[in-house]
Design an enzyme around this catalytic site. Structure first.
Site, PDB file in Angstrom:
ATOM      1  NE  ARG A 223      22.242 164.407  78.982  1.00 33.23           N
ATOM      2  CZ  ARG A 223      21.652 163.338  78.440  1.00 33.23           C
ATOM      3  NH1 ARG A 223      22.321 162.559  77.598  1.00 33.23           N
ATOM      4  NH2 ARG A 223      20.398 163.035  78.720  1.00 33.23           N
ATOM      5  CG  HIS A 271      22.552 163.068  72.261  1.00 35.09           C
ATOM      6  ND1 HIS A 271      22.611 164.011  73.237  1.00 35.09           N
ATOM      7  CD2 HIS A 271      21.954 161.998  72.829  1.00 35.09           C
ATOM      8  CE1 HIS A 271      22.069 163.549  74.351  1.00 35.09           C
ATOM      9  NE2 HIS A 271      21.656 162.317  74.126  1.00 35.09           N
TER      10      HIS A 271
HETATM   11  P1  NDP Z   1      21.206 155.868  86.401  1.00 36.52           P
HETATM   12  O1  NDP Z   1      20.632 156.977  87.180  1.00 36.52           O
HETATM   13  O2  NDP Z   1      20.474 154.574  86.341  1.00 36.52           O
HETATM   14  O3  NDP Z   1      22.684 155.549  86.935  1.00 36.52           O
HETATM   15  C1  NDP Z   1      23.583 156.537  87.224  1.00 36.52           C
HETATM   16  C2  NDP Z   1      24.876 155.904  87.750  1.00 36.52           C
HETATM   17  O4  NDP Z   1      25.854 156.939  87.915  1.00 36.52           O
HETATM   18  C3  NDP Z   1      24.691 155.222  89.095  1.00 36.52           C
HETATM   19  O5  NDP Z   1      25.463 154.036  89.136  1.00 36.52           O
HETATM   20  C4  NDP Z   1      25.285 156.254  90.067  1.00 36.52           C
HETATM   21  O6  NDP Z   1      25.860 155.696  91.238  1.00 36.52           O
HETATM   22  C5  NDP Z   1      26.384 156.864  89.234  1.00 36.52           C
HETATM   23  N1  NDP Z   1      26.725 158.192  89.733  1.00 36.52           N
HETATM   24  C6  NDP Z   1      25.957 159.309  89.773  1.00 36.52           C
HETATM   25  N2  NDP Z   1      26.621 160.334  90.327  1.00 36.52           N
HETATM   26  C7  NDP Z   1      27.844 159.856  90.651  1.00 36.52           C
HETATM   27  C8  NDP Z   1      28.984 160.427  91.258  1.00 36.52           C
HETATM   28  N3  NDP Z   1      29.016 161.704  91.649  1.00 36.52           N
HETATM   29  N4  NDP Z   1      30.059 159.641  91.463  1.00 36.52           N
HETATM   30  C9  NDP Z   1      30.040 158.344  91.093  1.00 36.52           C
HETATM   31  N5  NDP Z   1      28.984 157.736  90.513  1.00 36.52           N
HETATM   32  C10 NDP Z   1      27.905 158.490  90.295  1.00 36.52           C
HETATM   33  O7  NDP Z   1      21.453 156.438  84.930  1.00 36.52           O
HETATM   34  P2  NDP Z   1      21.369 155.681  83.536  1.00 36.52           P
HETATM   35  O8  NDP Z   1      22.293 154.518  83.564  1.00 36.52           O
HETATM   36  O9  NDP Z   1      19.962 155.447  83.153  1.00 36.52           O
HETATM   37  O10 NDP Z   1      21.900 156.827  82.544  1.00 36.52           O
HETATM   38  C11 NDP Z   1      23.129 157.451  82.716  1.00 36.52           C
HETATM   39  C12 NDP Z   1      23.248 158.641  81.793  1.00 36.52           C
HETATM   40  O11 NDP Z   1      23.422 158.231  80.449  1.00 36.52           O
HETATM   41  C13 NDP Z   1      22.021 159.560  81.697  1.00 36.52           C
HETATM   42  O12 NDP Z   1      21.923 160.400  82.816  1.00 36.52           O
HETATM   43  C14 NDP Z   1      22.312 160.315  80.421  1.00 36.52           C
HETATM   44  O13 NDP Z   1      23.104 161.451  80.711  1.00 36.52           O
HETATM   45  C15 NDP Z   1      23.139 159.331  79.606  1.00 36.52           C
HETATM   46  N6  NDP Z   1      22.382 158.873  78.429  1.00 36.52           N
HETATM   47  C16 NDP Z   1      22.913 159.134  77.197  1.00 36.52           C
HETATM   48  C17 NDP Z   1      22.263 158.724  76.066  1.00 36.52           C
HETATM   49  C18 NDP Z   1      22.853 158.940  74.724  1.00 36.52           C
HETATM   50  O14 NDP Z   1      22.189 158.699  73.729  1.00 36.52           O
HETATM   51  N7  NDP Z   1      24.092 159.369  74.625  1.00 36.52           N
HETATM   52  C19 NDP Z   1      20.981 158.011  76.136  1.00 36.52           C
HETATM   53  C20 NDP Z   1      20.538 157.755  77.480  1.00 36.52           C
HETATM   54  C21 NDP Z   1      21.227 158.194  78.578  1.00 36.52           C
HETATM   55  P3  NDP Z   1      24.984 154.912  92.328  1.00 36.52           P
HETATM   56  O15 NDP Z   1      24.553 153.637  91.643  1.00 36.52           O
HETATM   57  O16 NDP Z   1      25.907 154.651  93.439  1.00 36.52           O
HETATM   58  O17 NDP Z   1      23.823 155.811  92.638  1.00 36.52           O
HETATM   59  C1  OXD Z   2      18.486 160.374  77.092  1.00 40.62           C
HETATM   60  C2  OXD Z   2      19.262 160.760  75.939  1.00 40.62           C
HETATM   61  O1  OXD Z   2      18.744 160.869  78.172  1.00 40.62           O
HETATM   62  O2  OXD Z   2      18.763 160.622  74.834  1.00 40.62           O
HETATM   63  O3  OXD Z   2      17.597 159.527  76.942  1.00 40.62           O
HETATM   64  O4  OXD Z   2      20.418 161.188  76.079  1.00 40.62           O
END
Ligand code: NDP
Ligand code: OXD
Length: 308
Positions: A223, A271
């Site tokens: 983000r 995005h």
């Molecule tokens: P998940 O919830 O599956 O995974 C999040 C990961 O981040 C986990 O491994 C978690 O650790 C880690 N994490 C969260 N907080 C912390 C922290 N404070 N310190 C260290 N590690 C942390 O998310 P997704 O993989 O599904 O998606 C990730 C992000 O990608 C979304 O939230 C969104 O913002 C972004 N996104 C962007 C898109 C785009 O088009 N640009 C499209 C889709 C998503 P743990 O495993 O230990 O809990």
């Molecule tokens: C999502 C994104 O969160 O599009 O799916 O960023």
């Protein structure tokens, strides 16, 4: 019992048809049409309407149309309302493609060659074998893990960092704040795939850049709020970073004249790394609705405490 969809209109029309076929007993309303408010149990949206509880007093579940949930202000949602994010396969597929594209472009110096072309310069740069290129992914969730798995066959030196680490074969795992500097010190191309939470806001800042090897590159697909924009400009100017590929910014779109638009070492996309696919997205939502109606746990339920 009914469902309201409040998001992109084209997808709404496709979902309306799929729902009519697959869940004919569940009335499917496309915002601003909502039917009888009291019977709305499911809201599927990117941004919820204002006064959510007044609008829909009997809501059972709030679904995000995307993988992220940072667009929700949790403080305004009923404490016991389950929030579920989108986990459909199309999102992972798009993200894997985008991350691979950006890593390969950085690895093969595509952006440098593009700029040389504009100057009519025919100049080769030293080629680095993939095994010597250290790629690191921050966030090892649904998307981070898939990206790492996809990058493996290229032979990159891979590592991942998250709150709790992971056990992916052949990939070095780092966990928690204590291991972040070591993870960064071994990372030439850094991919941010964290969710935006209170803890991760602004994480891509001066201190983090300083832990990376000089001349490292950044790919932000998390983000815009993860990135300190001034610190990035500074790191690019000093050569601490050589290039940044940004799919997300804050705000989106960036204001006119923002320095990122024309920066020679920033590549921007609007995005589009991945979007929820209409067909597979509907299917994933329907499976979750059926689970909920059977009283089973849903896939992608957000931990309201951690915010992801
Ligand atoms: P998940 O919830 O599956 O995974 C999040 C990961 O981040 C986990 O491994 C978690 O650790 C880690 N994490 C969260 N907080 C912390 C922290 N404070 N310190 C260290 N590690 C942390 O998310 P997704 O993989 O599904 O998606 C990730 C992000 O990608 C979304 O939230 C969104 O913002 C972004 N996104 C962007 C898109 C785009 O088009 N640009 C499209 C889709 C998503 P743990 O495993 O230990 O809990
Ligand atoms: C999502 C994104 O969160 O599009 O799916 O960023």
């Amino acid at each position: 019992v009914s469902l309201v969809y409040k998001s992109e209109a084209t997808r709404g029309e496709i979902w309306r048809e799929i729902f009519a076929r697959e869940m004919p007993d569940l009335p499917f309303h496309v915002w601003p049409e909502v039917g009888d408010r009291a019977s709305v149990r499911y809201l599927v949206c990117w941004v919820p309407p204002e006064n959510l509880t007044e609008q829909f007093p009997n809501l059972d579940v709030l679904f995000s149309v995307g993988a992220g949930v940072d667009q929700f202000d949790f403080s305004t949602l009923p404490a016991d309302l389950p929030v579920v994010r989108m986990t459909e396969e199309g999102i992972a597929e798009g993200m894997v493609q985008y991350a691979t594209m950006a890593v390969l472009a950085l690895h093969r110096d595509l952006f440098v060659y593009q700029s040389q072309q504009r100057k009519e310069a025919w100049r080769t740069l030293p080629h680095m074998p993939a095994g010597q290129r250290r790629v690191g992914v921050m966030g090892l969730g649904m998307l981070g893990k898939r990206v790492l798995e996809q990058l493996r066959p290229f032979g990159f030196d891979l590592a991942g960092w998250s709150r709790s680490g992971c056990d992916l074969d052949g990939i070095d795992s780092y966990a928690g704040a204590e291991q972040l500097p070591a993870f960064l010190a071994r990372t030439d191309i850094l991919i941010c795939l964290l969710p935006l939470t209170e803890e991760t806001r602004g994480v891509l800042d001066r201190d983090l850049f300083a832990c990376l090897p000089v001349g490292a590159a950044l790919i932000n697909v998390g983000r815009g709020g993860h990135l300190n924009q001034d610190n990035l400009l500074h790191a690019l100017a000093s050569g601490q970073l050589r290039h940044a590929v940004l799919d997300v910014c804050d705000p989106e779109p960036l204001t006119q004249g923002h320095p990122f638009w024309s920066h020679p070492h920033i590549t921007l996309t609007p995005h589009i790394a991945s979007v929820t696919h209409a067909q597979t997205g509907a299917q994933t939502l329907i499976e979750n609705l059926r689970r909920h109606q059977r009283g089973e746990g849903m896939v992608g339920v957000v931990n309201r405490q951690s915010g992801y």
